[in-house]
Write an enzyme that holds these catalytic residues in place. Structure first.
Site, PDB file in Angstrom:
ATOM      1  N   ASN A   8      -4.602  64.201  86.980  1.00 12.76           N
ATOM      2  CA  ASN A   8      -4.700  65.300  86.018  1.00 12.76           C
ATOM      3  C   ASN A   8      -6.156  65.755  85.977  1.00 12.76           C
ATOM      4  O   ASN A   8      -7.003  65.075  85.410  1.00 12.76           O
ATOM      5  CB  ASN A   8      -4.237  64.800  84.639  1.00 12.76           C
ATOM      6  CG  ASN A   8      -4.515  65.814  83.543  1.00 12.76           C
ATOM      7  OD1 ASN A   8      -4.750  66.991  83.815  1.00 12.76           O
ATOM      8  ND2 ASN A   8      -4.504  65.359  82.297  1.00 12.76           N
ATOM      9  N   LYS A  10      -7.433  68.214  84.433  1.00 15.46           N
ATOM     10  CA  LYS A  10      -7.832  68.874  83.182  1.00 15.46           C
ATOM     11  C   LYS A  10      -8.530  70.208  83.531  1.00 15.46           C
ATOM     12  O   LYS A  10      -8.145  70.841  84.507  1.00 15.46           O
ATOM     13  CB  LYS A  10      -8.715  67.950  82.356  1.00 15.46           C
ATOM     14  CG  LYS A  10      -8.089  66.549  82.262  1.00 15.46           C
ATOM     15  CD  LYS A  10      -8.695  65.683  81.237  1.00 15.46           C
ATOM     16  CE  LYS A  10      -7.935  64.351  81.235  1.00 15.46           C
ATOM     17  NZ  LYS A  10      -8.206  63.531  80.092  1.00 15.46           N
ATOM     18  N   HIS A  95       0.782  66.661  76.898  1.00 13.24           N
ATOM     19  CA  HIS A  95      -0.445  65.853  76.977  1.00 13.24           C
ATOM     20  C   HIS A  95      -1.133  65.845  75.607  1.00 13.24           C
ATOM     21  O   HIS A  95      -1.118  66.853  74.898  1.00 13.24           O
ATOM     22  CB  HIS A  95      -1.378  66.439  78.047  1.00 13.24           C
ATOM     23  CG  HIS A  95      -2.514  65.525  78.362  1.00 13.24           C
ATOM     24  ND1 HIS A  95      -3.618  65.433  77.557  1.00 13.24           N
ATOM     25  CD2 HIS A  95      -2.691  64.634  79.361  1.00 13.24           C
ATOM     26  CE1 HIS A  95      -4.440  64.511  78.067  1.00 13.24           C
ATOM     27  NE2 HIS A  95      -3.895  64.024  79.157  1.00 13.24           N
ATOM     28  N   GLU A  97      -4.107  66.134  74.771  1.00 11.59           N
ATOM     29  CA  GLU A  97      -5.130  67.170  74.584  1.00 11.59           C
ATOM     30  C   GLU A  97      -4.494  68.506  74.210  1.00 11.59           C
ATOM     31  O   GLU A  97      -5.109  69.330  73.539  1.00 11.59           O
ATOM     32  CB  GLU A  97      -5.992  67.283  75.856  1.00 11.59           C
ATOM     33  CG  GLU A  97      -6.929  66.088  75.974  1.00 11.59           C
ATOM     34  CD  GLU A  97      -7.412  65.796  77.382  1.00 11.59           C
ATOM     35  OE1 GLU A  97      -7.214  66.630  78.288  1.00 11.59           O
ATOM     36  OE2 GLU A  97      -7.986  64.701  77.570  1.00 11.59           O
ATOM     37  N   GLU A 165       0.628  57.374  77.433  1.00  9.73           N
ATOM     38  CA  GLU A 165      -0.804  57.642  77.391  1.00  9.73           C
ATOM     39  C   GLU A 165      -1.332  57.405  75.964  1.00  9.73           C
ATOM     40  O   GLU A 165      -1.382  58.338  75.157  1.00  9.73           O
ATOM     41  CB  GLU A 165      -1.074  59.093  77.801  1.00  9.73           C
ATOM     42  CG  GLU A 165      -0.805  59.374  79.261  1.00  9.73           C
ATOM     43  CD  GLU A 165      -1.887  60.264  79.851  1.00  9.73           C
ATOM     44  OE1 GLU A 165      -2.381  59.952  80.928  1.00  9.73           O
ATOM     45  OE2 GLU A 165      -2.262  61.253  79.199  1.00  9.73           O
ATOM     46  N   GLY A 171      -9.821  59.466  78.108  1.00  7.33           N
ATOM     47  CA  GLY A 171     -11.022  60.306  78.080  1.00  7.33           C
ATOM     48  C   GLY A 171     -12.314  59.532  77.896  1.00  7.33           C
ATOM     49  O   GLY A 171     -12.321  58.305  77.790  1.00  7.33           O
ATOM     50  N   SER A 212      -7.895  55.927  81.056  1.00  9.66           N
ATOM     51  CA  SER A 212      -9.005  55.153  81.630  1.00  9.66           C
ATOM     52  C   SER A 212      -8.605  54.334  82.857  1.00  9.66           C
ATOM     53  O   SER A 212      -9.101  53.228  83.057  1.00  9.66           O
ATOM     54  CB  SER A 212      -9.649  54.249  80.570  1.00  9.66           C
ATOM     55  OG  SER A 212     -10.223  55.025  79.546  1.00  9.66           O
TER      56      SER A 212
HETATM   57  P1  PGA Z   1      -8.487  59.559  81.672  1.00  8.83           P
HETATM   58  O1  PGA Z   1      -7.396  60.608  81.207  1.00  8.83           O
HETATM   59  O2  PGA Z   1      -7.946  58.870  82.916  1.00  8.83           O
HETATM   60  O3  PGA Z   1      -9.701  60.359  81.945  1.00  8.83           O
HETATM   61  O4  PGA Z   1      -8.674  58.580  80.537  1.00  8.83           O
HETATM   62  C1  PGA Z   1      -6.023  60.411  81.388  1.00  8.83           C
HETATM   63  C2  PGA Z   1      -5.285  61.659  80.989  1.00  8.83           C
HETATM   64  O5  PGA Z   1      -5.771  62.377  80.106  1.00  8.83           O
HETATM   65  O6  PGA Z   1      -4.212  61.978  81.542  1.00  8.83           O
END
Ligand code: PGA
Length: 254
Positions: A8, A10, A95, A97, A165, A171, A212
């Site tokens: 992803n 983003k 997601h 976000e 998640e 993040g 992460s």
């Molecule tokens: P990250 O994000 O691996 O940067 O923690 C995962 C995601 O938002 O899908």
């Protein structure tokens, strides 16, 4: 079964040139792996361009969002039918976000329904903000699943993937990823929730972990928690690191 590793991206990178370079490098590694299905989800605006660079089906493209209708007066939106018509077969829905930007369970439900009906593989994201000793977070996740799947029929399930998640693990503010035990516990909960809703077909829906994930923990979490794959954010933007995750997963015994 191949393991599914989804990157992803983003809202990165800021330039097409960089997106092309990253995708080309990832594709090179992914194309050599027999046991891994790699999917890269770039920003919408790069999807069509990168699709032209994709060769074969070991490394394909997905989207990070889609709207609830096939077409219509929805300024700024992109429909599942448009993605499908371009040969894009995965879409991330719900997601955290996007939930943070105001997407409700009701809207996410409509997006899931529109996505599966358009024939896309919908990657539904669920996960708690924080954990509590009483296990309320498990009820919260089960409820997110129930609300997201209203109107999704048993035969739509072959187009569904659920990604666990936990928000606390996502993040750059996250201090650590979930453990393999955390991922295993919640994947069992997800499968139980799905089999409660759909019977045994429900428990066949693949479950991914995201939050992460990096080159050190990716293959380990996947192997120990016996999940179907990973949803990788930041680490998927660094082709060297993402390549290492992919190679690590390739080595897991089937
Ligand atoms: P990250 O994000 O691996 O940067 O923690 C995962 C995601 O938002 O899908």
């Amino acid at each position: 079964m191949k393991k599914l590793i989804i990157g992803n991206w983003k809202m990165y990178p800021a330039e097409l040139k960089s997106a092309r370079e990253k995708f080309t490098a990832i594709k090179k590694v992914a194309g050599t792996l027999k046991n891994v299905q790699t999917v890269v989800c770039p920003p919408f605006v790069f999807v069509g361009d990168l699709k032209k660079l994709a060769m074969g089906n070991r490394c394909t493209l997905g989207a990070q969002n889609a709207w609830i209708a096939k077409d219509g007066a929805y300024t700024g939106e992109v429909s599942p039918a448009m993605l499908a018509s371009m040969g894009i077969n995965y879409v991330i829905i719900g997601h955290s976000e996007r939930r943070e930007l105001g997407e409700t369970d009701e809207l996410i439900n409509k997006k899931v329904v529109a996505g599966v009906k358009a024939g896309l593989m919908v990657v539904l994201c669920v996960g708690e903000r924080e954990r509590d000793v009483d296990g309320e977070y498990l009820k919260y996740i089960a409820n997110q699943i129930r609300l997201a799947l209203v109107g999704v029929s048993k035969k739509d399930l072959s187009n569904l993937i659920v990604a666990y998640e936990p928000i606390w693990a996502i993040g750059k503010n996250a201090t650590h990823s979930a453990t393999a035990d955390d991922a295993l516990e919640v994947s069992i909960l997800i499968k139980r929730s799905l089999s409660y809703l759909y019977g045994k077909e429900g428990s066949a829906v693949p479950v991914l972990y995201g939050g992460s994930v990096d080159a050190k923990n990716g293959a380990d979490i996947l192997e120990k928690s016996q999940i179907a794959g990973l949803l990788v954010g930041r680490a998927s933007l660094d082709p060297a690191v993402f390549g290492e995750i992919l190679r690590g997963v390739e080595k897991i015994k089937q």
